[in-house]
Design an enzyme around this catalytic site. Structure first.
Site, PDB file in Angstrom:
ATOM      1  N   ASP A   1       0.882  -1.165   0.000  1.00 22.85           N
ATOM      2  CA  ASP A   1       0.000   0.000   0.000  1.00 22.85           C
ATOM      3  C   ASP A   1       0.927   1.225   0.000  1.00 22.85           C
ATOM      4  O   ASP A   1       2.109   1.100   0.270  1.00 22.85           O
ATOM      5  CB  ASP A   1      -0.831  -0.051   1.292  1.00 22.85           C
ATOM      6  CG  ASP A   1      -1.714   1.175   1.457  1.00 22.85           C
ATOM      7  OD1 ASP A   1      -2.231   1.655   0.451  1.00 22.85           O
ATOM      8  OD2 ASP A   1      -1.857   1.639   2.597  1.00 22.85           O
ATOM      9  N   LYS A   2       0.398   2.407  -0.297  1.00 19.79           N
ATOM     10  CA  LYS A   2       1.269   3.587  -0.279  1.00 19.79           C
ATOM     11  C   LYS A   2       1.053   4.399   0.992  1.00 19.79           C
ATOM     12  O   LYS A   2       1.933   4.533   1.813  1.00 19.79           O
ATOM     13  CB  LYS A   2       1.014   4.465  -1.511  1.00 19.79           C
ATOM     14  CG  LYS A   2       1.928   5.689  -1.536  1.00 19.79           C
ATOM     15  CD  LYS A   2       1.653   6.574  -2.728  1.00 19.79           C
ATOM     16  CE  LYS A   2       0.436   7.428  -2.521  1.00 19.79           C
ATOM     17  NZ  LYS A   2       0.583   8.435  -1.445  1.00 19.79           N
ATOM     18  N   THR A   3      -0.163   4.916   1.152  1.00 21.36           N
ATOM     19  CA  THR A   3      -0.419   5.817   2.277  1.00 21.36           C
ATOM     20  C   THR A   3      -0.298   5.077   3.598  1.00 21.36           C
ATOM     21  O   THR A   3      -0.967   4.085   3.816  1.00 21.36           O
ATOM     22  CB  THR A   3      -1.844   6.399   2.147  1.00 21.36           C
ATOM     23  OG1 THR A   3      -1.972   6.928   0.839  1.00 21.36           O
ATOM     24  CG2 THR A   3      -2.076   7.473   3.174  1.00 21.36           C
TER      25      THR A   3
ATOM     26  N   ARG B   1      -1.261  15.335  -1.926  1.00 27.23           N
ATOM     27  CA  ARG B   1      -2.626  14.797  -1.994  1.00 27.23           C
ATOM     28  C   ARG B   1      -3.571  15.966  -2.175  1.00 27.23           C
ATOM     29  O   ARG B   1      -3.508  16.943  -1.432  1.00 27.23           O
ATOM     30  CB  ARG B   1      -2.978  14.067  -0.703  1.00 27.23           C
ATOM     31  CG  ARG B   1      -2.187  12.806  -0.480  1.00 27.23           C
ATOM     32  CD  ARG B   1      -2.303  12.364   0.947  1.00 27.23           C
ATOM     33  NE  ARG B   1      -3.625  11.883   1.295  1.00 27.23           N
ATOM     34  CZ  ARG B   1      -3.994  10.607   1.216  1.00 27.23           C
ATOM     35  NH1 ARG B   1      -3.146   9.715   0.793  1.00 27.23           N
ATOM     36  NH2 ARG B   1      -5.208  10.232   1.566  1.00 27.23           N
TER      37      ARG B   1
ATOM     38  N   THR C   1      -2.376   1.527  -4.708  1.00 34.89           N
ATOM     39  CA  THR C   1      -2.829   2.639  -3.864  1.00 34.89           C
ATOM     40  C   THR C   1      -4.159   3.182  -4.349  1.00 34.89           C
ATOM     41  O   THR C   1      -4.513   3.025  -5.511  1.00 34.89           O
ATOM     42  CB  THR C   1      -1.771   3.776  -3.865  1.00 34.89           C
ATOM     43  OG1 THR C   1      -2.276   4.878  -3.135  1.00 34.89           O
ATOM     44  CG2 THR C   1      -1.434   4.227  -5.269  1.00 34.89           C
ATOM     45  N   GLY C   2      -4.872   3.813  -3.440  1.00 37.98           N
ATOM     46  CA  GLY C   2      -6.139   4.442  -3.815  1.00 37.98           C
ATOM     47  C   GLY C   2      -5.951   5.885  -4.256  1.00 37.98           C
ATOM     48  O   GLY C   2      -6.902   6.564  -4.631  1.00 37.98           O
TER      49      GLY C   2
ATOM     50  N   ASP D   1      -1.364  -0.945   5.973  1.00 41.77           N
ATOM     51  CA  ASP D   1      -1.558  -0.476   7.352  1.00 41.77           C
ATOM     52  C   ASP D   1      -3.007  -0.223   7.699  1.00 41.77           C
ATOM     53  O   ASP D   1      -3.318   0.052   8.840  1.00 41.77           O
ATOM     54  CB  ASP D   1      -0.775   0.829   7.571  1.00 41.77           C
ATOM     55  CG  ASP D   1      -1.430   2.000   6.863  1.00 41.77           C
ATOM     56  OD1 ASP D   1      -1.498   3.093   7.430  1.00 41.77           O
ATOM     57  OD2 ASP D   1      -1.892   1.810   5.720  1.00 41.77           O
TER      58      ASP D   1
ATOM     59  N   ASN E   1      -8.425  -1.110   4.631  1.00 40.21           N
ATOM     60  CA  ASN E   1      -8.591  -1.369   3.197  1.00 40.21           C
ATOM     61  C   ASN E   1      -7.530  -2.322   2.646  1.00 40.21           C
ATOM     62  O   ASN E   1      -7.600  -2.737   1.504  1.00 40.21           O
ATOM     63  CB  ASN E   1      -8.568  -0.048   2.411  1.00 40.21           C
ATOM     64  CG  ASN E   1      -7.283   0.723   2.629  1.00 40.21           C
ATOM     65  OD1 ASN E   1      -6.579   0.493   3.620  1.00 40.21           O
ATOM     66  ND2 ASN E   1      -6.944   1.598   1.734  1.00 40.21           N
TER      67      ASN E   1
END
Length: 1497
Positions: A417-419, A794, A874-875, A1026, A1029
């Site tokens: 994941d990224k964030t 963002r 990532t979202g 983390d 999701n």
């Protein structure tokens, strides 16, 4: 309650069945008080529901033995051993004393049983503790609340809850001591989130004037069956009058949560015990089988085959031996039980079974127990590693799955994941645009840079360049794109030193998202002036009762922008005097306006006469009178207020000032200053906190939140209370959240919306032809959004909409219908939200920086060198994700980027087809001669991967080599690509790329991608995330890693391993993963060898005893040899052995490939070990045989030295295979030998006639007096182990594997080793070298610049124009080779030219300290000229519409003779080259950027 299913049943029973099936889907809860009387207990409808007693134990006293044995017999090996032991009780075939043969099996089973019993006892103790906690339950008999144990609580009981008490069950909230009928809970035990959540009393009990009386309660609750969804609760409550009220998750308090800041609350139990949501979510640790274990089971099967072959051989031999006697009965033959002779065939069959008993040791019974012990020890040592401890969060690595540690050493793909995983999830407000004007917040950028310097100084790490460059507000678009890659990766890091973070956490008392870096935003002076100007004008207009609609639109937009930032969120406000005090509500599904009557009552003018209803709860005087004109004038530095198109509905605004509780003060710094400065914000997401802190920097503060109003403080205007009519919560489908408020200054109903720019921009009202200004604002804002995204920020858009009373009434009616629906409520509410959020007016946009975690770029570079493929899912929007990917070195400025954005399935299919063609054309014909040159120049064993430039000959053999390509794909295209028809093509493209970035992907897509790669490519996958999701992705992967970060604990609870930070993944995989795999693989092979070697000794003896199943080794030794004498040393080696030191493994990540390719445990190694075992057993058998050939020694006196020699050989063999010697290794070997001799001496001394006819008396004592025995002890092990030692020595000297080279490095003095390892980082060769970065441990080829990578230049130049120039420059632009001293060392140790980390700004970027300067100016020329931005031409080709057909997209340009034949890509016509389709080029001219901006505008 089973349904009658009689054929041809009457309609009445069908109706009844329908009713029953509906009952089966819902649960009806009545109050228990009605059935408390003794005679009515049987009638209680709640009696079928689970009670509150919990039992997490597996066993009871009676069920323990049968149940535990049943579980243990799931292991095939255990069944086999019990079968063998029982077979030994059959007199015809028995080989040992039956009781003795049972010993090992009983020992193994009992060790496992004791371990299970201990674990279960601990669970039992914890259950008992929980079941005996106290709570207050209402008793009808005593008419008061009495103390009861938790286990005595039943569904339907009324419970009184006090502050700081833990909830015993899932309770529906019916009453609260709070004036606003709220109850605050902390859900840390469920999801790890420490911020407070608010829950609300059920609607119909909201207006109770007196205390709630359970005896008067006579309603019935209908709700859903127990389920494990923590975020959903549906149902309704039916009152005696027949009125129904809907129930929501906000009314339910979950078991395990803690009551906070609420003195007292009363509720009715809905779910108890094992039916509570918390218990349904508690799955315990998961069992996964590791890859090594699966491989081992295959070899266990081969052992069974070998066993059967040996037994069959012996049985046939015995049959033939018996047959040769014919009718003469041999003297020693034993009659059958009936007293008759046995035929040779029957003898052979009986012997076959006997041999199975004798040879049983071949299947290693103790292997399974040993593996479990070793894994537990490995987990313990990983836990103890202080490098994996994070001081800042005070958290350790957690191993949640004990049985897959070795899988960590075999990973091939990482999905991240990224964030919050790569980034901190600490959002820092960076810049914003309001009404089309950009405010760059330069001072704020400087402040962040200062934090960064502090951080760097404190950690004493060398800096890698500058910070984000300053920009003037509007003038610097031109530089924006160029800056993109030159900005240092450090500028994305966590900025805020450890010490400072600690101080902040002490100050904030664990408030989430509130470090000084996030809170203390420096406002932009221009914008601050504008806000002050605007609010003072509004205050003036209010004072003089002028309509607010006269305010200029840019000012009204500015103040509206900040009001939206302040109130469009779910932030809880807490003040220091009332710790963590409630002021927040998250009404996702409900609104204070509940009925149409309510609406009419509230919004008719008659309400102007109502008195002032002041709220005591927020400890801030907020006068909630009918006309909110200036509900309170307590001014203080803080937020703003909504405006635009204000109607003159307020005639009494000025008048109210006269009665205001505090005289008006306009200086903006008044009595509330002190308290406001200390207000704390508790947000559910860091984005929300960042925006609220940003608004506060402009004196627009959120000071209180109640269910039906939000209090905001604005400069000059003081406190304003916005009546909160509805909150439409954020969801991942709408990607926005809205609040509907009544504006206190204009009395208009206003909708404020905040959300992702991709959705908000589509909802903006199309501007009228006359209103060019609005159109200009939208265009400019879009342009700034693109620039923000290019900086990796963002982005969020802020918009508003003003509703007329009629529009609102119309929408409200349908919204209330949606709210009270039971079926499909979510869908109806979703549609209702969509109806409201249209035709919005754009106010502005914000750019928030999510800083990279420490060490992320280095970790990714390291993992990539280790041969791991890294995909980021990532979202986030594409631009933001791409730029974070560049910052963290996932994407390389030198590699081309394939960008796939398609609007339909067909377009996606075509794009994938084109990409495949491109990859094949570009990479299939790099010059073969160069490849071979690279191969010859490198030290053979270190070519861990073939060269990335495919020679045409090898293209069919290995079609999927990883090229210097990056793939970027968005969520919509990913959805098409994951379709069954396209998934193979997508995989083929993605597999050829070095890094893959999936943007805007949903949680489901994440897990589908992981599943696709794992199942189709048959590779080992690791997923790391983390947040909630990421849970599905974590569960699907072979190994799931959770980051215990800012987003709660769902990811951690679903994971196999939990890490505090992403950077710890490097050591976990490269060091601990490598060690665990290496240790276990070697231990398993050693076990197979050891058992085979011991069994073979008995097999050779069969040739001398007529294959009768006799053994020359005493049965005590046979049984206990594996279990006791040779067990300990291998456990020590399996736990502590380190083939290479941690330092070397981290410096040379390429060594990880060893585990990926399963180098330590290949199928052939099993057979090699078997052959070696048979050879060693021949030595151990025949050397003593010939030594004692003509002596008068009896059988067991001859067998004992064989046992002794076998033990010595086995231990010496382990010594050869041990890489690291510690005192524990020496001790374990000494202990094993001492134990053997002690047991032998005692047994031989004390047991003259234990097992007749054998007589072991004084055997060992006699042997120890014999010099020949000592000679044998020296000669035999040496002869047995010579081949293995010779093989190991030759391999290590002549053909060392990378791991062996690493081991040789470890043997050098520390300083020398450090120098050599630091030299491996010297940048040798060109960034465009054909070899991939993980081609390590080889000498650099002197030719640095690869001819084949001269790339076509986008823009107006054509390909042909550059070719001649490129050819001319080839010779002079190659990097010069390494210096003499470096060459000397690289000859010695064959060093690694590691991945080129330099960015392509040889002119602009400062040279990082500590790296060697390029040897000549030619080098920088070479870099400048070879790094032409090729990704522009490629991505514009891939993403341009209309799509090119294959026919006109490939152009073959054959270069002059002598140059390598290579396919080049170029555009046929210049008009198709549209810059706006390009992803971000590695560098651009100012003209190009300017042209890009004009195109976008």
């Amino acid at each position: 309650r089973s349904d009658p299913t009689a054929a041809g049943e009457p309609p009445a029973s069908r109706r009844q069945r329908k009713k029953r099936s509906k009952e089966n889907k819902t649960r009806t809860v009545h109050a228990n008080l009605l059935y408390d009387a003794a005679n009515k207990g049987e009638e209680n409808p709640n009696r079928h529901y689970a009670n509150n007693k919990i039992k997490t134990t597996k066993y009871t006293v009676l069920s323990f033995l049968p149940k535990n044995l049943f579980e243990q017999f799931h292991r095939f090996a255990n069944v086999y051993f019990v079968f063998i032991a029982l077979l030994n009780f059959v007199p015809v075939v028995n080989a040992f004393q039956p009781e003795l043969a049972l010993a090992p099996v009983v020992f193994i089973l009992s060790v496992t049983a004791i371990k299970d019993l201990w674990e279960d006892y601990r669970r039992h103790r914890s259950d008992k503790e929980i079941n005996h906690m106290d709570c207050l339950v209402f008793s009808r008999a005593e008419r008061r609340y009495v103390e009861k144990y938790w286990k005595e609580v039943r569904v339907g009981d009324f419970i009184r809850l006090r502050c700081n008490e833990i909830l015993p069950a899932d309770v529906l909230l019916l009453s609260s001591s709070d004036p606003d009928r709220l109850c605050h809970i902390e859900t840390a035990t469920l999801d790890g989130e420490t911020n407070l959540k608010q829950r609300q009393v059920v609607r119909s009990f909201f207006d109770l004037d007196c205390e709630f009386d359970p005896l008067k309660y006579n309603s019935i609750i209908e709700c859903e069956k127990p389920n494990n969804d923590l975020n959903r609760f549906r149902g309704y409550i039916i009152h005696r009058s027949g009125r129904r009220d809907a129930l929501y998750k906000e009314n339910l308090l979950l078991r395990g949560c803690t009551i906070r800041n609420t003195e007292e609350a009363v509720g009715i139990v809905i779910y108890a015990g094992h039916e509570t949501k918390a218990m349904l979510n508690n799955n315990g640790p998961r069992y996964k089988r590791s890859k090594l274990e699966r491989q081992m089971n295959v070899d266990v099967f081969w052992c069974v085959v070998i066993l059967l072959v040996l037994c069959l051989f012996a049985a046939i031999g015995h049959g033939l031996w018996m047959f040769q006697y014919g009718d003469k009965r041999p003297v020693f033959d034993v009659l059958s039980p009936e007293g008759t002779d046995l035929s040779p065939i029957m003898s052979a069959i009986y012997l076959f079974l006997t041999m199975i008993i004798v040879f049983q040791v071949l299947i290693p019974i103790s292997l399974f127990v040993s593996i479990e012990i070793v894994k537990i020890c490995q987990v313990y040592f990983i836990h103890q590693d202080m490098d994996l401890y994070d001081e800042e969060t005070d958290s350790h690595l957690q191993c949640r799955a004990l049985n897959i540690t070795e899988d960590l050493g075999q990973m091939q793909y990482i999905f991240s994941d990224k964030t919050g995983t790569l980034t901190e999830n600490k959002m820092v407000f960076r810049r914003c645009t309001v009404a089309g004007v950009e405010y760059s917040h330069d001072a704020n950028a400087k402040r962040l840079a200062m934090y960064q310097e502090m951080d760097s100084e404190e950690e004493e790490c060398t800096s890698h360049g500058g910070t984000l460059p300053r920009r003037d507000s509007v003038t610097s678009h031109q530089s924006a794109r160029v800056v993109l890659r030159s900005q240092s990766t450090k500028s994305h890091r966590r900025t805020g030193s450890r010490a400072e973070a600690k101080r902040a956490s002490i100050l904030s008392k664990h408030t989430a998202f509130s470090s000084p870096m996030e809170k203390d935003i420096t406002p932009d002076p221009k914008l601050l002036d504008k806000v002050n100007d605007c609010s003072s004008q509004m205050d003036f207009m209010r004072f003089h009762s002028q309509p607010m609609s006269q305010l200029p639109s840019d000012l009204s937009d500015t103040i509206d922008f900040f009001i939206a930032l302040t109130i469009c969120n779910t932030v809880v406000v807490s003040s220091p005097n009332q710790p963590r005090h409630k002021v927040r509500m998250r009404f996702e599904l409900k609104s204070p306006v509940k009925t149409i009557e309510d609406f009419i009552k509230r919004f008719t003018p008659s309400r102007l006469t109502s008195g002032s209803n002041s709220s005591s709860s927020s400890s801030l005087i907020t006068n909630r009178s009918s006309n909110k004109g200036c509900s309170s004038l307590l001014s203080s530095p803080s937020a703003e207020s909504t405006l635009t198109k204000l109607h003159e509905e307020r005639s009494c605004g000025g008048l109210e000032n006269a009665f205001s509780p505090v005289p008006p003060s306009y200086d903006g710094k008044a009595s509330w200053n002190i308290e406001e400065g200390e207000l704390r914000y508790e947000a559910e997401s860091p984005d929300e906190a960042a925006l609220v802190y940003a608004a506060r920097a402009y004196k627009c503060s959120l000071v209180g939140r109640l269910p039906d109003q939000v209090t905001v403080e604005l400069p000059h205007l003081g406190k304003l209370s916005f009546e909160l009519l509805h909150t439409l919560g954020f969801d991942s489908t709408r990607k926005r959240m809205s609040v509907v408020v009544r504006h206190p200054l204009t009395d208009q109903i206003t909708v404020y919306t905040k959300g992702a720019d991709s959705v908000i921009m589509d909802l903006i009202k199309p501007p009228n032809t006359g209103r060019k200004l609005q159109k200009k604002i939208v265009c400019r804002t879009q342009n700034y959004l693109n620039l923000y995204a290019a900086d990796g920020l963002r982005t969020l858009c802020i918009a508003k909409k003003i509703l007329s009373q009629e529009e609102y009434a119309c929408w409200l009616q349908r919204h209330l219908e949606a709210e009270t629906a039971i079926q499909g409520r979510e869908q109806l509410l979703f549609e209702s939200a969509l109806r409201l959020e249209t035709n919005l007016q754009l106010l502005g946009a914000t750019g928030i920086e999510d800083r990279l975690q420490d060490g992320v770029p280095e970790t990714i570079a390291s993992l990539r060198k280790a041969g791991l493929q890294i995909w980021v899912l990532t979202g986030d929007k594409q631009e933001t994700a791409v730029n974070i990917a560049y910052a963290c070195k996932l994407l390389d400025p030198e590699e081309e980027i394939l960008t796939l954005n398609a609007d339909s399935q067909e377009a996606c299919a075509l794009l994938l087809e084109e990409s495949l063609h491109y990859i094949q054309a570009k990479f299939l014909c790099s010059s073969a001669d160069q490849t071979t040159k690279a191969f010859h120049s490198s030290f053979a064993p270190f070519d861990l991967h073939p060269s990335s430039s495919l020679s045409s000959s090898s293209s069919h053999a290995a079609p999927f080599l990883v090229h210097r390509l990056g793939l970027v794909i968005d969520g919509r295209t990913l959805a098409y690509a994951l379709d069954k028809s396209l998934e193979d093509k997508f995989l083929a493209v993605a597999r050829s790329c070095r890094s893959v970035l999936c943007c805007r992907s949903t949680p489901l897509q994440k897990s589908m991608v992981v599943k696709l790669v794992r199942n189709k490519l048959k590779v080992m996958t690791l997923a790391i995330g983390d947040g909630a999701n990421d849970v599905s992705m974590i569960q699907v992967a072979d190994v799931g890693v959770g980051i215990s970060g800012q987003e709660g604990m769902q990811a951690v609870m679903a994971s196999d391993f939990a890490l505090p930070r992403f950077r710890y993944l490097q050591k976990l995989l490269l060091v601990h993963g490598h060690w665990c795999y290496s240790r276990l693989a070697n231990m398993i092979l050693y076990f197979f060898y050891k058992n085979a070697m011991f069994v073979a000794l008995i097999f050779w003896f069969q040739f001398y005893c007529g294959f009768s199943g006799s053994a020359m080794i005493d049965q005590w030794y046979l049984i206990f040899f594996n279990l006791m004498f040779s067990a300990f040393p291998q456990l020590i080696t399996g736990t502590l052995d380190k083939d290479v030191s941690a330092e070397t493994l981290q410096h040379l990540p390429q060594l990880y490939v060893n585990g990926q390719n399963s180098e330590e445990y290949k199928p052939y190694m099993f057979w090699m070990n078997m052959i070696d075992a048979f050879y060693q057993s021949l030595m151990c058998f025949f050397i003593p045989y010939f030594a004692y050939a003509d002596s008068d020694m009896d059988l067991f006196t001859w067998g004992t030295p064989i046992t002794t020699l076998a033990l010595f050989t086995i231990l010496l063999h382990l010594g050869i295979e041990t890489k690291t010697w510690t005192w524990m290794n020496w001790l374990s070997i000494a202990f094993s030998i001492a134990l053997f001799f002690t047991v032998a001496l005692c047994y031989n001394a004390s047991c003259p006639t234990c097992y007749s006819p054998s007589n072991p008396y004084w055997t060992m004592q006699r042997l120890l007096q014999d010099p020949l025995f000592y000679l044998l002890c020296i000669i035999t092990p040496v002869a047995a182990l010579l081949p293995r030692y010779f093989y190991r020595a030759c391999q290590g000297t002549l053909f060392p594997s990378p791991v062996q080279v690493g081991r040789q490095l470890d043997k050098l003095p520390a300083d020398t080793r450090r120098n050599i390892l630091s030299l491996t980082r010297v940048k040798v060769g060109s960034p465009l070298s054909p070899k991939p970065p993980f081609l390590s441990l080889s000498k650099a080829s002197p030719k640095g610049c690869n001819k084949n990578d001269q790339r076509s230049i986008s823009g107006s130049k054509t390909l042909e124009a550059t070719q001649g120039q490129a050819d001319e420059e080839e010779d002079r632009s190659c990097l010069s080779g390494p210096t003499d001293s470096e060459m000397h060392l690289s000859d010695l140790y064959t060093l690694v030219p590691s991945e080129i980390d330099t960015l392509p700004y040889t002119k602009d970027a400062p040279q990082p300290a500590g790296e060697l300067q390029p040897p000549s100016t030619e080098v920088s020329e070479c870099l400048d000229k070879t790094l032409e931005p090729s990704d522009v031409s490629l991505s514009s080709w891939i993403t341009s519409t209309p799509l090119l057909t294959p026919a006109d997209s490939v152009q073959l340009n054959l270069l002059p003779d002598g140059a390598p034949q290579c396919v080049r890509y170029s555009r046929n016509s210049e008009d198709r080259l549209k810059p706006d389709h390009a992803v971000h080029p590695a560098h651009r001219t100012e003209q190009e950027v300017e042209q890009l901006l004009h195109t976008k505008l």
